[in-house]
Scaffold this active site. Structure first.
Site, mmCIF file in Angstrom:
data_model
loop_
_atom_site.group_PDB
_atom_site.id
_atom_site.type_symbol
_atom_site.label_atom_id
_atom_site.label_comp_id
_atom_site.label_asym_id
_atom_site.label_seq_id
_atom_site.Cartn_x
_atom_site.Cartn_y
_atom_site.Cartn_z
ATOM 1 N N LYS A 51 0.834 -1.202 0.000
ATOM 2 C CA LYS A 51 0.000 0.000 0.000
ATOM 3 C C LYS A 51 0.874 1.260 0.000
ATOM 4 O O LYS A 51 0.564 2.238 -0.676
ATOM 5 C CB LYS A 51 -0.951 -0.019 1.206
ATOM 6 N N GLN A 95 -5.192 -2.175 9.209
ATOM 7 C CA GLN A 95 -4.965 -3.481 8.593
ATOM 8 C C GLN A 95 -5.562 -4.577 9.472
ATOM 9 O O GLN A 95 -5.322 -4.635 10.673
ATOM 10 C CB GLN A 95 -3.453 -3.704 8.395
ATOM 11 N N ASP A 118 -11.560 1.781 3.241
ATOM 12 C CA ASP A 118 -11.833 0.346 3.064
ATOM 13 C C ASP A 118 -13.301 0.083 2.722
ATOM 14 O O ASP A 118 -13.647 -0.997 2.245
ATOM 15 C CB ASP A 118 -11.538 -0.392 4.381
HETATM 16 N N1 GUN Z 1 -6.939 -7.611 5.513
HETATM 17 C C1 GUN Z 1 -7.168 -8.366 4.395
HETATM 18 N N2 GUN Z 1 -7.767 -7.632 3.458
HETATM 19 C C2 GUN Z 1 -7.924 -6.395 3.964
HETATM 20 C C3 GUN Z 1 -8.475 -5.186 3.445
HETATM 21 O O1 GUN Z 1 -8.978 -5.110 2.320
HETATM 22 N N3 GUN Z 1 -8.434 -4.118 4.278
HETATM 23 C C4 GUN Z 1 -7.922 -4.176 5.541
HETATM 24 N N4 GUN Z 1 -7.952 -3.092 6.274
HETATM 25 N N5 GUN Z 1 -7.404 -5.283 6.043
HETATM 26 C C5 GUN Z 1 -7.402 -6.374 5.251
#
Ligand code: GUN
Length: 281
Positions: A51, A95, A118
């Site tokens: 990211k 996350q 998200d």
């Molecule tokens: N963990 C696995 N996929 C995701 C996601 O799309 N967003 C977040 N915040 N955590 C994750």
């Protein structure tokens, strides 16, 4: 045809980079995404690094806050409150998964809806299911983009989604429904799963089990979207939920792992960050 999420996302990121270049002159700054990583789970560390890398490519400012596994829920909520109040923060991403002593739902709900890149906040989820304007969750959004880029007609098709998670299975089912597919949501308790999946014209698999979908479960000409990111127990390499080598010859369109859905998820996160930024200006 193999759809390269890597190539499509590279194109989209280049377009976003052009757009972001014009922001300092127009708005006085670039979008700012804050990612919070709790603990050191290797998969989460790798996602968070991806990211940050994508943010740099697009010209988005990225701050990654790393906290030890031992952080308290109260302390995490305090950090989020600070970011909610900060006018120079456009997107907040925590996350997942979080350590067991922290209530994930509470943390997600604490993020300001307008900074929820998200699309996991209950108000964003409600808006999605009521077909109102909202921030779409990144993986489902990326999947629809890939289908469209590959020229797949979704209207009227039988789509089968395996997996019913909040992050992928549920929202991608809703987006496919909004694109006028006839959607079946299958899961670990589905009886005669192979029979259900053989009826699919579009098959989306998001269950997190290496090579779970085998060639006998897929009909000739199916469009196969593989959301899984697993370690192959035999080779130790990354693999999807779908046995790619066996199914690729039967599928009309298929996404690889790695280089398929994953890069598109990150690309949509960049897009969501820009959208949140623009809504603030
Ligand atoms: N963990 C696995 N996929 C995701 C996601 O799309 N967003 C977040 N915040 N955590 C994750």
């Amino acid at each position: 045809m193999v759809i390269s999420g890597k190539e499509l996302s590279a194109r989209l990121k280049a377009e976003m980079a052009e757009q972001v270049k014009s922001f300092p002159a127009k708005y006085g700054r670039v979008p700012h995404l804050v990612v919070i990583l709790v603990g050191e789970d290797p998969a989460s560390v790798s996602y968070v690094t991806g990211k940050a890398k994508a943010s740099a490519e697009v010209g988005i400012r990225n701050t990654t806050i790393r906290k030890p596994e031992s952080i308290s829920e109260a302390e995490l909520l305090e950090i989020i409150a600070g970011l909610n109040a900060d006018p120079e923060v456009d997107g907040i991403l925590v996350q997942l998964p979080l350590p067991k002593h922290i209530d994930e739902d509470k943390v997600i709900a604490a993020i300001d809806k307008s900074k929820d890149v998200d699309g996991f906040h209950p108000l964003n989820v409600a808006a999605l299911w009521q077909k109102q304007p909202c921030t779409l969750p990144c993986t489902p959004k990326g999947i629809i983009k890939m289908l469209k880029a590959a020229g797949v007609e979704i209207t009227g098709k039988r789509a089968v989604v395996i997996g019913r998670s909040n992050i992928v299975g549920l929202p991608v089912s809703k987006l496919l429904l909004d694109e006028n597919a006839t959607v079946t949501m299958a899961h670990s308790r589905t009886r005669n799963l192979a029979e259900v999946t053989r009826g699919a014209e579009i098959l989306v698999v998001a269950i997190g089990r290496p090579k779970f979908v085998t060639a006998d479960m897929v009909s000739e000409g199916t469009v196969v979207i593989d959301v899984g990111v697993n370690r192959d127990p035999e080779t130790g390499k990354l693999c999807g939920d779908v046995d790619f080598a066996a199914i690729e010859p039967k599928a009309s369109v298929i996404t690889p792992v790695p280089g398929g859905v994953g890069p598109m998820t990150i690309c949509c996160l960049m897009e969501n960050t820009i959208e949140c930024f623009l809504k603030r200006h």
